[in-house]
Design a protein around this motif. Structure first.
Motif, PDB file in Angstrom:
ATOM      1  N   ARG A 135     -60.891 -20.123 -25.159  1.00  0.00           N
ATOM      2  CA  ARG A 135     -60.929 -20.703 -26.398  1.00  0.00           C
ATOM      3  C   ARG A 135     -59.593 -21.625 -26.311  1.00  0.00           C
ATOM      4  N   LEU A 136     -58.796 -21.520 -26.020  1.00  0.00           N
ATOM      5  CA  LEU A 136     -57.314 -21.897 -26.560  1.00  0.00           C
ATOM      6  C   LEU A 136     -56.911 -23.118 -25.142  1.00  0.00           C
TER       7      LEU A 136
ATOM      8  N   GLY B 241     -59.568 -24.777 -24.024  1.00  0.00           N
ATOM      9  CA  GLY B 241     -60.673 -26.097 -24.253  1.00  0.00           C
ATOM     10  C   GLY B 241     -61.837 -26.106 -24.173  1.00  0.00           C
TER      11      GLY B 241
ATOM     12  N   LYS C  88     -50.253 -22.086 -35.992  1.00  0.00           N
ATOM     13  CA  LYS C  88     -51.672 -21.736 -35.337  1.00  0.00           C
ATOM     14  C   LYS C  88     -52.203 -23.124 -36.110  1.00  0.00           C
TER      15      LYS C  88
ATOM     16  N   TYR D 189     -52.654 -26.035 -33.644  1.00  0.00           N
ATOM     17  CA  TYR D 189     -53.820 -25.561 -32.425  1.00  0.00           C
ATOM     18  C   TYR D 189     -54.991 -25.398 -33.206  1.00  0.00           C
ATOM     19  N   ARG D 190     -55.044 -25.363 -34.314  1.00  0.00           N
ATOM     20  CA  ARG D 190     -56.013 -25.502 -35.527  1.00  0.00           C
ATOM     21  C   ARG D 190     -56.737 -24.075 -35.455  1.00  0.00           C
ATOM     22  N   GLU D 191     -56.235 -22.933 -35.511  1.00  0.00           N
ATOM     23  CA  GLU D 191     -56.530 -21.229 -35.235  1.00  0.00           C
ATOM     24  C   GLU D 191     -56.571 -21.138 -36.914  1.00  0.00           C
TER      25      GLU D 191
ATOM     26  N   ILE E 108     -50.424 -24.970 -25.384  1.00  0.00           N
ATOM     27  CA  ILE E 108     -49.870 -23.728 -25.499  1.00  0.00           C
ATOM     28  C   ILE E 108     -49.515 -22.570 -24.653  1.00  0.00           C
TER      29      ILE E 108
ATOM     30  N   VAL F 191     -63.399 -27.600 -32.448  1.00  0.00           N
ATOM     31  CA  VAL F 191     -62.191 -26.714 -31.501  1.00  0.00           C
ATOM     32  C   VAL F 191     -61.998 -27.098 -30.627  1.00  0.00           C
ATOM     33  N   TYR F 192     -61.940 -26.709 -29.447  1.00  0.00           N
ATOM     34  CA  TYR F 192     -61.908 -27.500 -28.152  1.00  0.00           C
ATOM     35  C   TYR F 192     -61.497 -28.911 -28.210  1.00  0.00           C
TER      36      TYR F 192
ATOM     37  N   ARG G 172     -57.779 -28.866 -28.595  1.00  0.00           N
ATOM     38  CA  ARG G 172     -57.322 -27.982 -27.825  1.00  0.00           C
ATOM     39  C   ARG G 172     -56.723 -28.542 -25.998  1.00  0.00           C
ATOM     40  N   ARG G 173     -58.220 -29.214 -25.961  1.00  0.00           N
ATOM     41  CA  ARG G 173     -57.755 -29.676 -24.553  1.00  0.00           C
ATOM     42  C   ARG G 173     -56.944 -31.053 -25.240  1.00  0.00           C
TER      43      ARG G 173
END
Lengths: 299, 232
Positions: free
Chosen positions: A209-210, A212, B48, B51-53, B85, B76-77, B80-81
């Motif tokens: 998930r981290l 992406g 957090k 990175y939208r946790e 992190i 969320v991806y 993250r792309r």
């Protein structure tokens, strides 16, 4: 192109993680193996039982005895009357001469005795052998036949047949219940085992998930992995049931206890069972993984 | 034009604890920013949210034109792309090799195999680990593992690199090694870097913009090189 790429990577990763997490994979595989063996055995038992029931049902015959000294004009009306009955599957006429001949063939003593009988001396009667479509209505049908002009009485093992039918029904219902219950328990067990293995890979999922990965990308390798586990887990049950049934069938020469109870011939039957076992393994493995991995995704 | 814009952000957790109070912040493209503060200062919560946790309770966070707080869980991806992190505990896949760990970030987004190969080697070269691509994480030192994590974070060429205490588990010497790697990335790739840390000596040596958080509030915002070993 991207879809194919992702697909091949998914399959590759699934195989990789089956082997890299081998001890946990082994737990899932053995769980699937054991439960699939139980499912296969109960399936074989149920299907054989159903087959046996069907054979018995097909064997039940109503014998329609025709009055002695009947006029041939009246006798000629009996067959069309029988044919008009909706519940009748087939009719076979057996003249008294034929009845005598059959009897003579059975025994030498009868042969000597009956050889001297003339057509007038023959104490047998003309009869019809009637098979019904719906065995549950056999009682009703027998009564209708009895009312036909020229019919003396009918014989179908009244009482015995009814008991047989109701016990078959019970056994059938019970076996369906057993198979369903087993399937539910199996799925539950496998879901939990796979949950356990996926729990140990929570970290992997969070890392995916981290960096992406979309939810589908995360789920797919696990689902394919479940499929692989299902396929591997069904190998032993398939070998066991195929080989086991063949040995069982040959040992009892195709019949159980008495010639009445016939076993299903192995040739297409074991392939069918193998296919069912394989498909069950795949579905259950996929379902287990899918459900387990969903827990770790915020959707 | 600010690359990251944090407007009136408040974060209250479900258990009633408020971690961030009304935070306003702007960070320019290509900046290298330290976020410092003691335990419970809200650093981690801020991260957090970046990175939208977590989602801000109020206010908005905009990264490169994308309103991060508005992104739905199954999308969320997308954010993250766009960012890399790095964590204190590296978060590598223990059963994958160094190469696989870095390539993983590109594989999950469906990049071409050739591209993956090229970019992975490039990223590993940038962190100085090209010679160890076949090793597994447990065969590496802490500093090396962290460099693998950095390589994984930058392999898809993000505009923003978030580092949450990247030197927390390392001795001062290794820490400086990591800092040189990050500095290099910031200089050569122009990546915006936000980094939290406890280590004052690092902050002092690097001479970057420093944001100080305390009890969920922004207390100081030092310009580049103006920070002088203050008590946190």
């Amino acid at each position: 192109m991207k879809i194919f790429r992702m697909f091949f990577r998914t399959v590759r990763d699934a195989f990789k993680s089956v082997f890299r997490n081998f001890s946990l994979s082994l737990a899932s595989i053995s769980c699937i193996t054991i439960t699939l063996i139980i499912v296969a055995i109960s399936l074989i038992a149920t299907l054989n039982l159903n087959n046996f029931t069907k054979v018995i049902k097909e064997d039940v015959t109503i014998i329609v005895w025709i009055k002695k000294d009947i006029e041939s004009s009246i006798q000629a009306t009996i067959e069309p009357m029988l044919k008009s009955n909706k519940n009748i599957e087939s009719i076979e006429y057996k003249s008294k001469t034929k009845a005598k001949e059959e009897m003579m063939m059975q025994d030498d003593y009868f042969k000597r005795l009956m050889e001297g009988w003339s057509e007038e001396d023959n104490p047998f009667r003309h009869s019809y052998l009637v098979k019904v479509k719906d065995i549950e209505q056999i009682h009703q049908t027998a009564k209708e036949i009895e009312k036909i002009n020229g019919v003396d009485y009918v014989d179908y093992g009244a009482g015995m047949v009814e008991t047989l039918i109701s016990s078959f029904k019970l056994v059938q219902k019970a076996s369906v219940l057993v198979v369903i219950a087993l399937a539910v328990v199996t799925t539950f067990l496998i879901v939990n085992t796979i949950k356990l293995t996926i729990y140990s890979r929570k970290r992997e999922i969070s890392i995916m998930r981290l960096v992406g990965a979309s939810n589908t990308t995360i789920k797919m390798p696990f689902v394919v992995e479940g499929m692989v586990l299902g396929i591997i887990g069904s190998i032993i049950p398939i070998i066991c049931t195929t080989y086991g049934y063949l040995v069982f069938y040959n040992h009892f020469k195709g019949q159980l206890l008495s010639p009445v109870i016939k076993l299903i011939t192995p040739e297409p039957f074991i392939y069918m069972i193998s296919l069912v076992v394989l498909v069950t393994g795949i579905i259950v493995g996929m379902l287990g993984s899918y459900r387990a991995v969903r827990k770790y995704l915020k959707v | 034009m600010e690359f990251i814009k944090i407007k009136n952000v408040t974060k209250q957790y479900r258990n009633g604890v408020t971690a961030i109070y009304d935070l306003n912040l702007g960070i320019k493209k290509g900046d290298f920013v330290f976020v410092i503060g003691g335990s419970g200062s809200g650093k981690s919560t801020l991260f957090k949210m970046l990175y939208r946790e977590e989602k801000p309770t109020r206010g908005e966070i905009i990264i490169g034109g994308l309103n991060v707080g508005k992104i739905r869980n199954n999308k969320v991806y997308k954010i993250r792309r766009k960012l890399g992190i790095v964590f204190q505990d590296y978060r590598l896949l223990p059963k994958s090799t160094v190469y696989e760990n870095v390539a993983f970030a590109l594989e999950v987004i469906g990049a071409k195999t050739d591209d993956i190969h090229k970019k992975t080697l490039k990223a590993l070269e940038l962190v100085g680990l090209k010679g160890k691509i076949r090793n597994y994480p447990d065969q590496l030192s802490g500093g090396e593992q962290q460099r693998v994590a950095i390589a994984r974070a930058i392999v898809n060429e993000p505009k923003l690199l978030l580092c949450d205490e990247p030197t927390g588990n390392l001795d001062p010497e290794k820490s400086m090694e990591i800092m040189r790697v990050l500095e290099n990335i910031n200089q050569t790739l122009g990546t915006t870097i936000i980094m939290t840390t406890h280590a004052k000596e690092i902050v002092n040596q690097m001479e970057k913009r420093v944001i100080v958080l305390k009890d969920g509030r922004l207390v100081k915002d030092y310009e580049k090189g103006k920070y002088a070993n203050e008590d946190i």
